[in-house]
Design a protein around this motif. Sequence first.
Motif, PDB file in Angstrom:
ATOM      1  N   ALA A 166      -0.411  73.646  68.251  1.00  0.00           N
ATOM      2  CA  ALA A 166      -0.119  72.588  69.219  1.00  0.00           C
ATOM      3  C   ALA A 166       1.358  72.220  69.203  1.00  0.00           C
ATOM      4  O   ALA A 166       1.947  71.928  70.255  1.00  0.00           O
ATOM      5  N   ILE A 167       1.990  72.229  68.026  1.00  0.00           N
ATOM      6  CA  ILE A 167       3.432  71.964  67.958  1.00  0.00           C
ATOM      7  C   ILE A 167       4.185  73.004  68.765  1.00  0.00           C
ATOM      8  O   ILE A 167       5.072  72.674  69.569  1.00  0.00           O
ATOM      9  N   HIS A 168       3.861  74.275  68.561  1.00  0.00           N
ATOM     10  CA  HIS A 168       4.539  75.348  69.300  1.00  0.00           C
ATOM     11  C   HIS A 168       4.320  75.200  70.804  1.00  0.00           C
ATOM     12  O   HIS A 168       5.272  75.318  71.596  1.00  0.00           O
ATOM     13  N   LEU A 169       3.077  74.961  71.191  1.00  0.00           N
ATOM     14  CA  LEU A 169       2.749  74.835  72.605  1.00  0.00           C
ATOM     15  C   LEU A 169       3.472  73.641  73.231  1.00  0.00           C
ATOM     16  O   LEU A 169       4.079  73.763  74.309  1.00  0.00           O
ATOM     17  N   ALA A 170       3.433  72.505  72.570  1.00  0.00           N
ATOM     18  CA  ALA A 170       4.069  71.298  73.115  1.00  0.00           C
ATOM     19  C   ALA A 170       5.569  71.473  73.230  1.00  0.00           C
ATOM     20  O   ALA A 170       6.178  71.137  74.262  1.00  0.00           O
ATOM     21  N   ALA A 171       6.192  71.989  72.182  1.00  0.00           N
ATOM     22  CA  ALA A 171       7.647  72.145  72.200  1.00  0.00           C
ATOM     23  C   ALA A 171       8.087  73.158  73.252  1.00  0.00           C
ATOM     24  O   ALA A 171       9.082  72.951  73.958  1.00  0.00           O
ATOM     25  N   ALA A 172       7.358  74.263  73.365  1.00  0.00           N
ATOM     26  CA  ALA A 172       7.714  75.284  74.359  1.00  0.00           C
ATOM     27  C   ALA A 172       7.613  74.719  75.770  1.00  0.00           C
ATOM     28  O   ALA A 172       8.498  74.948  76.613  1.00  0.00           O
ATOM     29  N   GLU A 173       6.541  73.979  76.043  1.00  0.00           N
ATOM     30  CA  GLU A 173       6.394  73.391  77.379  1.00  0.00           C
ATOM     31  C   GLU A 173       7.497  72.385  77.673  1.00  0.00           C
ATOM     32  O   GLU A 173       8.096  72.406  78.762  1.00  0.00           O
ATOM     33  N   GLU A 174       7.758  71.493  76.737  1.00  0.00           N
ATOM     34  CA  GLU A 174       8.773  70.462  76.961  1.00  0.00           C
ATOM     35  C   GLU A 174      10.156  71.079  77.132  1.00  0.00           C
ATOM     36  O   GLU A 174      10.958  70.626  77.952  1.00  0.00           O
ATOM     37  N   LEU A 175      10.436  72.100  76.364  1.00  0.00           N
ATOM     38  CA  LEU A 175      11.735  72.769  76.461  1.00  0.00           C
ATOM     39  C   LEU A 175      11.921  73.396  77.836  1.00  0.00           C
ATOM     40  O   LEU A 175      12.950  73.199  78.494  1.00  0.00           O
ATOM     41  N   HIS A 176      10.918  74.150  78.281  1.00  0.00           N
ATOM     42  CA  HIS A 176      11.053  74.879  79.540  1.00  0.00           C
ATOM     43  C   HIS A 176      10.903  73.969  80.758  1.00  0.00           C
ATOM     44  O   HIS A 176      11.514  74.225  81.802  1.00  0.00           O
ATOM     45  N   ARG A 177      10.121  72.910  80.621  1.00  0.00           N
ATOM     46  CA  ARG A 177       9.901  72.021  81.769  1.00  0.00           C
ATOM     47  C   ARG A 177      11.004  70.980  81.938  1.00  0.00           C
ATOM     48  O   ARG A 177      11.298  70.550  83.052  1.00  0.00           O
ATOM     49  N   HIS A 178      11.612  70.563  80.824  1.00  0.00           N
ATOM     50  CA  HIS A 178      12.513  69.412  80.890  1.00  0.00           C
ATOM     51  C   HIS A 178      13.928  69.701  80.381  1.00  0.00           C
ATOM     52  O   HIS A 178      14.893  69.487  81.105  1.00  0.00           O
ATOM     53  N   PRO A 237     -13.180  87.577  65.747  1.00  0.00           N
ATOM     54  CA  PRO A 237     -11.928  88.348  65.729  1.00  0.00           C
ATOM     55  C   PRO A 237     -11.199  88.377  67.077  1.00  0.00           C
ATOM     56  O   PRO A 237      -9.990  88.615  67.111  1.00  0.00           O
ATOM     57  N   GLU A 238     -11.914  88.128  68.173  1.00  0.00           N
ATOM     58  CA  GLU A 238     -11.264  88.124  69.481  1.00  0.00           C
ATOM     59  C   GLU A 238     -10.868  86.713  69.950  1.00  0.00           C
ATOM     60  O   GLU A 238     -10.246  86.557  70.998  1.00  0.00           O
ATOM     61  N   PHE A 239     -11.266  85.709  69.175  1.00  0.00           N
ATOM     62  CA  PHE A 239     -11.092  84.320  69.607  1.00  0.00           C
ATOM     63  C   PHE A 239      -9.631  83.993  69.915  1.00  0.00           C
ATOM     64  O   PHE A 239      -9.300  83.519  71.013  1.00  0.00           O
ATOM     65  N   ALA A 240      -8.737  84.213  68.967  1.00  0.00           N
ATOM     66  CA  ALA A 240      -7.358  83.766  69.114  1.00  0.00           C
ATOM     67  C   ALA A 240      -6.651  84.459  70.284  1.00  0.00           C
ATOM     68  O   ALA A 240      -5.959  83.815  71.080  1.00  0.00           O
ATOM     69  N   ALA A 241      -6.821  85.769  70.373  1.00  0.00           N
ATOM     70  CA  ALA A 241      -6.151  86.510  71.442  1.00  0.00           C
ATOM     71  C   ALA A 241      -6.609  86.021  72.813  1.00  0.00           C
ATOM     72  O   ALA A 241      -5.810  85.891  73.747  1.00  0.00           O
ATOM     73  N   ARG A 242      -7.904  85.733  72.937  1.00  0.00           N
ATOM     74  CA  ARG A 242      -8.422  85.267  74.225  1.00  0.00           C
ATOM     75  C   ARG A 242      -7.923  83.857  74.548  1.00  0.00           C
ATOM     76  O   ARG A 242      -7.599  83.561  75.703  1.00  0.00           O
ATOM     77  N   VAL A 243      -7.874  82.979  73.546  1.00  0.00           N
ATOM     78  CA  VAL A 243      -7.363  81.632  73.793  1.00  0.00           C
ATOM     79  C   VAL A 243      -5.888  81.696  74.184  1.00  0.00           C
ATOM     80  O   VAL A 243      -5.449  81.004  75.118  1.00  0.00           O
ATOM     81  N   CYS A 244      -5.123  82.532  73.500  1.00  0.00           N
ATOM     82  CA  CYS A 244      -3.703  82.682  73.844  1.00  0.00           C
ATOM     83  C   CYS A 244      -3.531  83.181  75.271  1.00  0.00           C
ATOM     84  O   CYS A 244      -2.624  82.747  76.000  1.00  0.00           O
ATOM     85  N   SER A 245      -4.403  84.078  75.690  1.00  0.00           N
ATOM     86  CA  SER A 245      -4.344  84.575  77.062  1.00  0.00           C
ATOM     87  C   SER A 245      -4.604  83.448  78.056  1.00  0.00           C
ATOM     88  O   SER A 245      -3.922  83.335  79.081  1.00  0.00           O
ATOM     89  N   GLY A 246      -5.581  82.595  77.755  1.00  0.00           N
ATOM     90  CA  GLY A 246      -5.860  81.467  78.629  1.00  0.00           C
ATOM     91  C   GLY A 246      -4.710  80.477  78.685  1.00  0.00           C
ATOM     92  O   GLY A 246      -4.373  79.951  79.754  1.00  0.00           O
ATOM     93  N   LEU A 247      -4.077  80.222  77.528  1.00  0.00           N
ATOM     94  CA  LEU A 247      -2.940  79.310  77.490  1.00  0.00           C
ATOM     95  C   LEU A 247      -1.754  79.882  78.265  1.00  0.00           C
ATOM     96  O   LEU A 247      -0.988  79.142  78.888  1.00  0.00           O
ATOM     97  N   THR A 248      -1.606  81.200  78.215  1.00  0.00           N
ATOM     98  CA  THR A 248      -0.534  81.851  78.978  1.00  0.00           C
ATOM     99  C   THR A 248      -0.732  81.639  80.472  1.00  0.00           C
ATOM    100  O   THR A 248       0.205  81.294  81.205  1.00  0.00           O
ATOM    101  N   LYS A 249      -1.950  81.823  80.944  1.00  0.00           N
ATOM    102  CA  LYS A 249      -2.244  81.613  82.366  1.00  0.00           C
ATOM    103  C   LYS A 249      -2.066  80.144  82.754  1.00  0.00           C
ATOM    104  O   LYS A 249      -1.607  79.830  83.851  1.00  0.00           O
ATOM    105  N   GLU A 250      -2.426  79.251  81.839  1.00  0.00           N
ATOM    106  CA  GLU A 250      -2.341  77.810  82.109  1.00  0.00           C
ATOM    107  C   GLU A 250      -0.891  77.335  82.214  1.00  0.00           C
ATOM    108  O   GLU A 250      -0.551  76.525  83.067  1.00  0.00           O
ATOM    109  N   THR A 251      -0.033  77.831  81.334  1.00  0.00           N
ATOM    110  CA  THR A 251       1.330  77.289  81.219  1.00  0.00           C
ATOM    111  C   THR A 251       2.409  78.171  81.817  1.00  0.00           C
ATOM    112  O   THR A 251       3.519  77.704  82.067  1.00  0.00           O
ATOM    113  N   GLY A 252       2.102  79.450  82.015  1.00  0.00           N
ATOM    114  CA  GLY A 252       3.141  80.368  82.469  1.00  0.00           C
ATOM    115  C   GLY A 252       4.041  80.850  81.353  1.00  0.00           C
ATOM    116  O   GLY A 252       5.002  81.586  81.602  1.00  0.00           O
TER     117      GLY A 252
END
Length: 463
Positions: A148-160, A241-256
């Motif tokens: 969540a730290i990585h996701l939040a910081a990446a979004e805030e950096l690129h958006r703002h 074993p597929e959980f993380a990769a699939r969640v990351c894929s969804g987050l990629t589509k969600e955030t760009g």
Amino acid sequence: MNREKQRTETDSMGSMQVPAAALYGAQTARAVNNFPVSGRPLPRAMIRALGLIKQHAAQVNAELGLLPADLAEAIAQAAAEVANGDLDEHFPIDIFQTGSGTSSNMNANEVIANRAAAVLGHNLGDKAVHPNDHVNLGQSSNDVFPSAIHLAAAEELHRHLLPALEQLQKSLQDKAEEFDPIVKLGRTHLQDAVPIRLGQVFSGYTRQLELARQRLQQSAAGLLELPLGGTAVGTGLNTHPEFAARVCSGLTKETGLKFSEARNHFEAQAARDAVVNLSGALKSCAVALFKIANDIRLLASGPRGGYGELSLPAVQPGSSIMPGKVNPVMAECLIQVCAQVIGNDATITLGGLAGNFELNVMLPLLARNLLESIELAANAARLFAEKCVTGLQANAERCAELVEQSLAMVTALAPRIGYDRASELAKQAFREGTTIRALCLREKVLPQEELNRLLDPLPQTGR
């Protein structure tokens, strides 16, 4: 005295009373009681990131056949509400809490579980949707919170922040072009130096911002690897074993933003080097912004007793006692923000040292300081562009006056008359309170035409 209605929630340690309307449960209530430290809750960007992770985790667990479709749909809906900011009032835990962020992860789990239960027609607290078994399925606080730290910081950096710095860079570039014909006095060691064009000075500021943005972008790439899938210590116990990769894929589509599962989960959970690295780039950016703001503040000092080469836009009265005073308030605002970002970096560095064996235990503090640095820098840079740089005016006459008065003008004569003779003339001009030009004309050092050619400041500024 009326007391707020309560309900009973339970966890593995027993029962707790919570406000009847609260969506959180017993673990959140315990954390609220344990950590009444600062009154500062988890940053909005972190709550959003936790919501997004829980939303996509539920969807992936349903796809993998690990979670019933109706539960997954209700959890995803509740998690989306968390991500969108609809349920922020139900996140009361102080930022200074357990070092893994477990309290806030469970806060999210409980809120989402109770909200999902309500969506399905159940009562709050009846565990029809379980915070651990359902919402936290395939996860641990130890991989969710740093993700969540990585996701939040990446979004805030690129958006703002990056757009704000680009805006300021464009404002400085515009001034570099506008001020390019104006020759001013250069200064080194705070002493007079050879001439320089005001546009060249601002072109230097522009390049500083361009490089600062590049460093931030390079550092931000390290945030795109997420620890998801490592669960407790990086081994991936109790997750598909597929959980993380699939969640990351969804987050990629969600955030760009192109998120991926960490290549090595033991590094990804034990160390927060990517956060420290980004904070270092933020510190470097703050150093650049401080220099730019301070230079502009000094160049605008006066208006009669200072350099006075720039005029600042008046945005507010400068003094409660001195009428008509205009202060460099926007520059001072930015300078203070830079000091805070630099201080935050020192704390983040110390937090990065707390990677004890398989887990860093200063995660909430890292999140708070990193996100504050991004937010403050973004806001201050944007305001400095809009309320200061855009309205700057150059005082061409004052610039020309200071160039003519400068003893450093003798530098242009040194190749013709020699360094020692030029040095003598500079000292004599200083003693007599005259200009190099006037002294050289009086002493007939060079023919007037040649002297005027050599002392023309514009050719001295190069390209």
